[in-house]
Design a protein around this motif. Structure first.
Motif, mmCIF file in Angstrom:
data_model
loop_
_atom_site.group_PDB
_atom_site.id
_atom_site.type_symbol
_atom_site.label_atom_id
_atom_site.label_comp_id
_atom_site.label_asym_id
_atom_site.label_seq_id
_atom_site.Cartn_x
_atom_site.Cartn_y
_atom_site.Cartn_z
ATOM 1 N N VAL A 5 -12.086 -1.666 2.558
ATOM 2 C CA VAL A 5 -10.650 -1.474 2.399
ATOM 3 C C VAL A 5 -10.409 -0.016 2.018
ATOM 4 C CG1 VAL A 5 -8.611 -2.191 1.103
ATOM 5 C CG2 VAL A 5 -10.384 -3.869 1.657
ATOM 6 N N LYS A 6 -9.573 0.674 2.767
ATOM 7 C CA LYS A 6 -9.360 2.112 2.585
ATOM 8 C C LYS A 6 -8.060 2.405 1.839
ATOM 9 C CE LYS A 6 -13.045 2.911 4.905
ATOM 10 N NZ LYS A 6 -14.234 2.985 4.103
ATOM 11 N N ALA A 7 -8.015 3.564 1.212
ATOM 12 C CA ALA A 7 -6.817 4.008 0.493
ATOM 13 C C ALA A 7 -5.601 3.982 1.414
ATOM 14 C CB ALA A 7 -7.025 5.408 -0.080
ATOM 15 N N SER A 8 -5.785 4.405 2.644
ATOM 16 C CA SER A 8 -4.655 4.470 3.578
ATOM 17 C C SER A 8 -4.092 3.093 3.919
ATOM 18 C CB SER A 8 -5.062 5.196 4.863
ATOM 19 O OG SER A 8 -6.162 4.548 5.469
ATOM 20 N N ASP A 9 -4.874 2.019 3.682
ATOM 21 C CA ASP A 9 -4.395 0.664 3.957
ATOM 22 C C ASP A 9 -3.346 0.200 2.945
ATOM 23 O OD1 ASP A 9 -6.242 0.509 6.058
ATOM 24 O OD2 ASP A 9 -7.770 -0.447 4.805
#
Length: 135
Positions: A5-9
């Protein structure tokens, strides 16, 4: 696998931002209006040049009062120029570690040197909650 899970998500993309030339009291009014505790300060080319927090605003007011100066000034005079940031592709675990280590409430999200969003501690908790429900 929270590392996928990425920050941009989970970052906020529609941000209240200021420029160094923004009037200090205009910025304070925006913080109050939108019930936020701080906002990124953006330069002419869209680069992140600082962060203005409630604490920065309070310091400005105290300084002006102490020196019996006229209230006012520009955001650039009072912002914090050193800003912790996080890459858009940082995983949520790294973001959480950054919050804990540096005692931050929010982190500007950067991609190719430009501000693209902001992620908060609450956003990380939301990611964990959603991951737990989906898992």
């Amino acid at each position: 696998m929270l590392r996928s899970v990425k920050a941009s998500d989970y970052m906020a993309e529609k941000l209240i931002t200021f420029t160094p030339e923004t009037d200090l009291f205009e910025a304070i009014n925006q913080l109050l209006k939108y019930r936020i505790t701080g906002a990124p300060v953006i330069g002419k080319s869209g680069e992140l040049v600082g962060l203005l927090s409630e604490a920065d605003c309070l310091k400005a007011i105290l300084t002006l009062t102490y020196h019996e100066e006229e209230m006012g000034g520009k955001v650039g005079d009072y912002m914090s120029p050193e800003v912790y940031t996080i890459s858009h592709d940082a995983d949520i675990i790294s973001v959480a570690e950054e919050f804990i280590i540096n005692k931050r409430r929010r982190l500007p999200v950067i991609k190719n040197g430009k501000l693209i969003g902001q992620i908060s501690r609450r956003d990380v908790l939301r990611a964990v909650e959603q991951f737990a429900q989906d898992g």
